[in-house]
Design a protein around this motif. Structure first.
Motif, PDB file in Angstrom:
ATOM      1  N   MET A 118       0.874  -1.279   0.028  1.00  0.00           N
ATOM      2  CA  MET A 118       0.099   0.110  -0.091  1.00  0.00           C
ATOM      3  C   MET A 118       0.793   1.315   0.147  1.00  0.00           C
ATOM      4  SD  MET A 118      -1.244   0.206   4.042  1.00  0.00           S
ATOM      5  CE  MET A 118      -1.633   1.934   3.887  1.00  0.00           C
ATOM      6  N   LEU A 119       0.400   2.275  -0.568  1.00  0.00           N
ATOM      7  CA  LEU A 119       0.966   3.479  -0.283  1.00  0.00           C
ATOM      8  C   LEU A 119       0.839   4.124   1.108  1.00  0.00           C
ATOM      9  CD1 LEU A 119       2.435   5.740  -2.097  1.00  0.00           C
ATOM     10  CD2 LEU A 119      -0.068   7.042  -2.075  1.00  0.00           C
ATOM     11  N   ARG A 120       1.755   4.560   1.945  1.00  0.00           N
ATOM     12  CA  ARG A 120       1.715   5.036   3.226  1.00  0.00           C
ATOM     13  C   ARG A 120       0.746   6.358   3.602  1.00  0.00           C
ATOM     14  NH1 ARG A 120       7.393   4.699   3.285  1.00  0.00           N
ATOM     15  NH2 ARG A 120       7.387   6.971   3.975  1.00  0.00           N
ATOM     16  N   ASP A 121       0.536   6.972   2.492  1.00  0.00           N
ATOM     17  CA  ASP A 121      -0.247   7.971   2.476  1.00  0.00           C
ATOM     18  C   ASP A 121      -1.657   7.888   2.061  1.00  0.00           C
ATOM     19  OD1 ASP A 121      -1.656  10.387   2.510  1.00  0.00           O
ATOM     20  OD2 ASP A 121      -0.490  11.321   0.835  1.00  0.00           O
ATOM     21  N   MET A 122      -2.457   7.275   3.199  1.00  0.00           N
ATOM     22  CA  MET A 122      -3.679   6.590   2.851  1.00  0.00           C
ATOM     23  C   MET A 122      -4.643   7.619   2.258  1.00  0.00           C
ATOM     24  SD  MET A 122      -4.688   4.032   6.070  1.00  0.00           S
ATOM     25  CE  MET A 122      -6.539   4.084   5.331  1.00  0.00           C
ATOM     26  N   ALA A 123      -4.514   9.128   2.744  1.00  0.00           N
ATOM     27  CA  ALA A 123      -5.431  10.301   2.005  1.00  0.00           C
ATOM     28  C   ALA A 123      -5.235  10.415   0.825  1.00  0.00           C
ATOM     29  CB  ALA A 123      -4.719  11.343   2.974  1.00  0.00           C
ATOM     30  N   ALA A 124      -4.287   9.860   0.090  1.00  0.00           N
ATOM     31  CA  ALA A 124      -3.925  10.142  -1.287  1.00  0.00           C
ATOM     32  C   ALA A 124      -4.894   9.155  -2.132  1.00  0.00           C
ATOM     33  CB  ALA A 124      -2.750   9.780  -1.809  1.00  0.00           C
ATOM     34  N   ALA A 125      -5.452   8.067  -1.295  1.00  0.00           N
ATOM     35  CA  ALA A 125      -6.366   6.829  -1.949  1.00  0.00           C
ATOM     36  C   ALA A 125      -6.014   6.502  -3.088  1.00  0.00           C
ATOM     37  CB  ALA A 125      -7.964   7.587  -2.035  1.00  0.00           C
ATOM     38  N   GLN A 126      -4.780   6.392  -3.445  1.00  0.00           N
ATOM     39  CA  GLN A 126      -4.095   5.567  -4.564  1.00  0.00           C
ATOM     40  C   GLN A 126      -4.310   4.251  -4.667  1.00  0.00           C
ATOM     41  OE1 GLN A 126      -0.515   7.429  -6.264  1.00  0.00           O
ATOM     42  NE2 GLN A 126      -0.989   9.291  -5.397  1.00  0.00           N
ATOM     43  N   PRO A 127      -4.942   3.625  -5.830  1.00  0.00           N
ATOM     44  CA  PRO A 127      -5.032   2.066  -5.947  1.00  0.00           C
ATOM     45  C   PRO A 127      -3.697   1.724  -6.496  1.00  0.00           C
ATOM     46  CG  PRO A 127      -5.988   3.179  -7.750  1.00  0.00           C
ATOM     47  CD  PRO A 127      -5.832   4.329  -6.868  1.00  0.00           C
ATOM     48  N   VAL A 128      -2.532   1.894  -5.748  1.00  0.00           N
ATOM     49  CA  VAL A 128      -1.358   1.294  -6.335  1.00  0.00           C
ATOM     50  C   VAL A 128      -0.853   0.089  -5.720  1.00  0.00           C
ATOM     51  CG1 VAL A 128      -0.665   3.437  -7.105  1.00  0.00           C
ATOM     52  CG2 VAL A 128      -0.063   2.862  -4.751  1.00  0.00           C
ATOM     53  N   GLY A 129      -1.641  -0.426  -4.681  1.00  0.00           N
ATOM     54  CA  GLY A 129      -1.159  -1.589  -3.839  1.00  0.00           C
ATOM     55  C   GLY A 129      -1.486  -2.865  -4.686  1.00  0.00           C
ATOM     56  N   ALA A 130      -0.852  -4.103  -4.262  1.00  0.00           N
ATOM     57  CA  ALA A 130      -1.236  -5.360  -4.875  1.00  0.00           C
ATOM     58  C   ALA A 130      -0.960  -6.507  -3.796  1.00  0.00           C
ATOM     59  CB  ALA A 130      -0.417  -5.372  -6.031  1.00  0.00           C
ATOM     60  N   LEU A 131      -1.323  -7.560  -4.299  1.00  0.00           N
ATOM     61  CA  LEU A 131      -1.155  -8.973  -3.361  1.00  0.00           C
ATOM     62  C   LEU A 131      -0.039  -9.615  -3.935  1.00  0.00           C
ATOM     63  CD1 LEU A 131      -2.064 -10.332  -0.808  1.00  0.00           C
ATOM     64  CD2 LEU A 131      -3.316 -11.815  -2.426  1.00  0.00           C
ATOM     65  N   TYR A 132       1.012 -10.249  -3.312  1.00  0.00           N
ATOM     66  CA  TYR A 132       1.921 -11.011  -4.028  1.00  0.00           C
ATOM     67  C   TYR A 132       2.057 -12.216  -3.044  1.00  0.00           C
ATOM     68  CZ  TYR A 132       3.679  -6.478  -6.027  1.00  0.00           C
ATOM     69  OH  TYR A 132       3.603  -5.248  -6.739  1.00  0.00           O
ATOM     70  N   ARG A 133       2.772 -13.082  -3.830  1.00  0.00           N
ATOM     71  CA  ARG A 133       2.897 -14.677  -3.166  1.00  0.00           C
ATOM     72  C   ARG A 133       4.668 -14.524  -3.178  1.00  0.00           C
ATOM     73  NH1 ARG A 133       0.458 -17.622  -6.450  1.00  0.00           N
ATOM     74  NH2 ARG A 133       2.271 -18.206  -7.549  1.00  0.00           N
ATOM     75  N   PHE A 134       5.222 -15.419  -2.296  1.00  0.00           N
ATOM     76  CA  PHE A 134       6.624 -15.363  -2.022  1.00  0.00           C
ATOM     77  C   PHE A 134       7.178 -16.798  -1.694  1.00  0.00           C
ATOM     78  CE2 PHE A 134       5.628 -11.114  -0.905  1.00  0.00           C
ATOM     79  CZ  PHE A 134       6.573 -10.336  -1.561  1.00  0.00           C
ATOM     80  N   ASP A 135       7.921 -17.201  -2.760  1.00  0.00           N
ATOM     81  CA  ASP A 135       8.534 -18.409  -2.677  1.00  0.00           C
ATOM     82  C   ASP A 135       9.994 -18.509  -2.747  1.00  0.00           C
ATOM     83  OD1 ASP A 135       9.601 -18.299  -5.517  1.00  0.00           O
ATOM     84  OD2 ASP A 135       7.417 -18.965  -5.854  1.00  0.00           O
ATOM     85  N   ALA A 136      10.645 -19.463  -2.571  1.00  0.00           N
ATOM     86  CA  ALA A 136      12.206 -19.387  -2.571  1.00  0.00           C
ATOM     87  C   ALA A 136      12.865 -18.628  -3.533  1.00  0.00           C
ATOM     88  CB  ALA A 136      12.976 -20.904  -2.711  1.00  0.00           C
ATOM     89  N   ARG A 137      12.122 -18.445  -4.569  1.00  0.00           N
ATOM     90  CA  ARG A 137      12.922 -17.572  -5.714  1.00  0.00           C
ATOM     91  C   ARG A 137      12.397 -16.123  -5.672  1.00  0.00           C
ATOM     92  NH1 ARG A 137      10.536 -20.603 -11.146  1.00  0.00           N
ATOM     93  NH2 ARG A 137       8.518 -20.129  -9.894  1.00  0.00           N
ATOM     94  N   GLY A 138      11.554 -15.863  -4.951  1.00  0.00           N
ATOM     95  CA  GLY A 138      11.180 -14.213  -4.623  1.00  0.00           C
ATOM     96  C   GLY A 138       9.768 -14.191  -5.068  1.00  0.00           C
ATOM     97  N   PRO A 139       9.355 -12.900  -5.307  1.00  0.00           N
ATOM     98  CA  PRO A 139       8.055 -12.472  -5.224  1.00  0.00           C
ATOM     99  C   PRO A 139       7.429 -12.952  -6.633  1.00  0.00           C
ATOM    100  CG  PRO A 139       9.269 -10.571  -5.590  1.00  0.00           C
ATOM    101  CD  PRO A 139      10.204 -11.648  -5.145  1.00  0.00           C
TER     102      PRO A 139
END
Length: 293
Positions: A118-139
C-alpha cells in the motif's frame, strides 16, 4: 458476553498489527508498524525489538523464527542466544511508487506467504497496492492489483478459499477467492460489503467453524461472519480502532486483538493489545516453507 482484557498494562502501539501465536514458544508476537518494532508476550514477560524500518506483518518460518514483511522486503527474523534479533533478507520488491510498504500478510494452508502492499499516505487514496505470493525464488507478479489498503487476509481450513479486504474508507469491501493447487486466487466475488456494517474491514482470522473474524476499525468492534457472509455476532473492544485479530493460546481459544493509537489520542485504551475468549477455537497457522515455486 465476551470479556475483553488488556494484555500488557501501560503499553500502547502507534499501529499495532499482525498478532501471531507461536505454539513452540507458547508466546504471542505482534508488531508496531510505525514504531518499527517487534513485540513478544511470553509467560507474563513483555519484550520488544526495534528494527531499522517499518514492519507490517508476520508468519512462522518452518526452520525457526519468523517471516516478516517490512517496507520493501521480506525477511527472516531469528532471536539470538544473547537476546538480539538477526534479520536476513529473503526477497526484495520494487514498488511501483515511492512511499509504499507492505501491509497485511500471512501464510496459506500450504505454507505459501502472501502479503499486500500500500501507499503509506492513505489520504491520497491511490489504488497502487497489490497482493503478492513469495517462494524461494522471490515474489510473484501481482496476483491482485488496484488495491488501496489490502487487509483482512485469511484462508479457509481446507485452503481452498482466500479472503481479502480493502479497508480504505472509499472501499470497505471484503472479497472471497477460490485458490488452486498452485496458490493462485481466482473467481473473485464479494463476500461482505462493510458499507452496510459498522467499521472498516481491517485484519482478520478464521475459526474452526469456518467463520471469518474481522476487526471493524473506527467502530470499536470485531465482527464474526459465517461462511455465507452473514453477520453472526460482534464483540466490543475498549478502543475505536482495533486493527487485527488472531487465535492462539494452549487450546486455540484466545483471540488477540491489536489496535491503533491515532495522533493526538492520549486515551489509555488506544494502541493497546487486547485478549478475549469468545467461546470458539481458531486454527493453527501454517509456517512458511521455502517452496521452489
Amino acid at each position: 458476553m465476551t470479556t475483553v482484557e488488556r494484555l500488557v498494562e501501560a503499553h500502547a502501539d502507534s499501529v499495532g498489527e499482525s498478532p501471531l501465536w507461536h505454539a513452540g514458544e507458547a508466546a504471542w508476537y505482534w508488531v508496531d508498524i510505525e514504531g518499527c518494532a517487534l513485540r513478544r508476550w511470553r509467560s507474563g514477560l513483555f519484550q520488544s525489538w526495534t528494527l531499522g524500518e517499518r514492519i507490517a506483518c508476520l508468519a512462522l518460518h518452518a526452520h525457526g523464527g519468523l517471516v516478516a514483511g517490512l517496507e520493501s522486503r521480506i525477511v527472516h527474523l531469528a532471536l539470538r542466544d544473547d537476546g538480539g534479533l538477526t534479520i536476513d533478507t529473503l526477497a526484495e520488491l520494487a514498488h511501483p511508487k515511492p512511499g509504499m510498504r507492505f501491509n497485511d500478510g500471512r501464510c496459506d494452508r500450504a505454507g505459501r506467504f502472501f502479503a499486500g502492499t500500500m501507499l503509506r499516505d492513505m489520504a491520497a487514496a491511490q489504488p497502487v497496492g497489490a497482493l503478492y505470493r513469495f517462494d524461494a525464488r522471490g515474489p510473484s507478479q501481482p496476483l491482485i492489483d488496484g488495491l488501496i489498503v489490502p487487509n483482512g487476509l485469511a484462508f479457509s481450513a481446507d485452503g481452498r478459499t482466500m479472503y481479502l479486504s480493502d479497508s480504505h474508507p472509499r472501499r470497505r469491501l471484503i472479497w472471497a477467492f477460490d485458490v488452486d493447487a498452485q496458490g493462485m486466487p481466482q473467481q473473485r466475488r464479494l463476500f461482505v460489503d462493510m458499507n452496510h456494517h459498522p467499521g472498516r474491514p481491517d485484519g482478520a482470522a478464521i475459526d474452526a467453524d469456518g467463520c471469518y473474524w474481522i476487526c471493524a476499525n473506527d467502530a470499536g468492534l470485531v465482527h464474526r461472519f459465517t461462511p455465507d457472509g452473514r453477520l453472526d455476532r460482534s464483540i466490543a473492544v475498549p478502543t475505536a480502532k482495533p486493527s487485527m485479530c488472531s487465535f492462539g493460546g494452549a487450546h486455540w481459544d484466545e483471540l488477540l486483538i491489536t489496535s491503533i493509537r491515532p495522533a493526538g489520542d492520549t486515551s489509555e485504551a488506544a494502541g493497546a493489545t487486547y485478549i478475549a475468549r469468545p467461546g470458539v477455537q481458531g486454527l493453527p497457522e501454517t509456517p512458511w516453507t521455502p517452496h521452489p515455486g
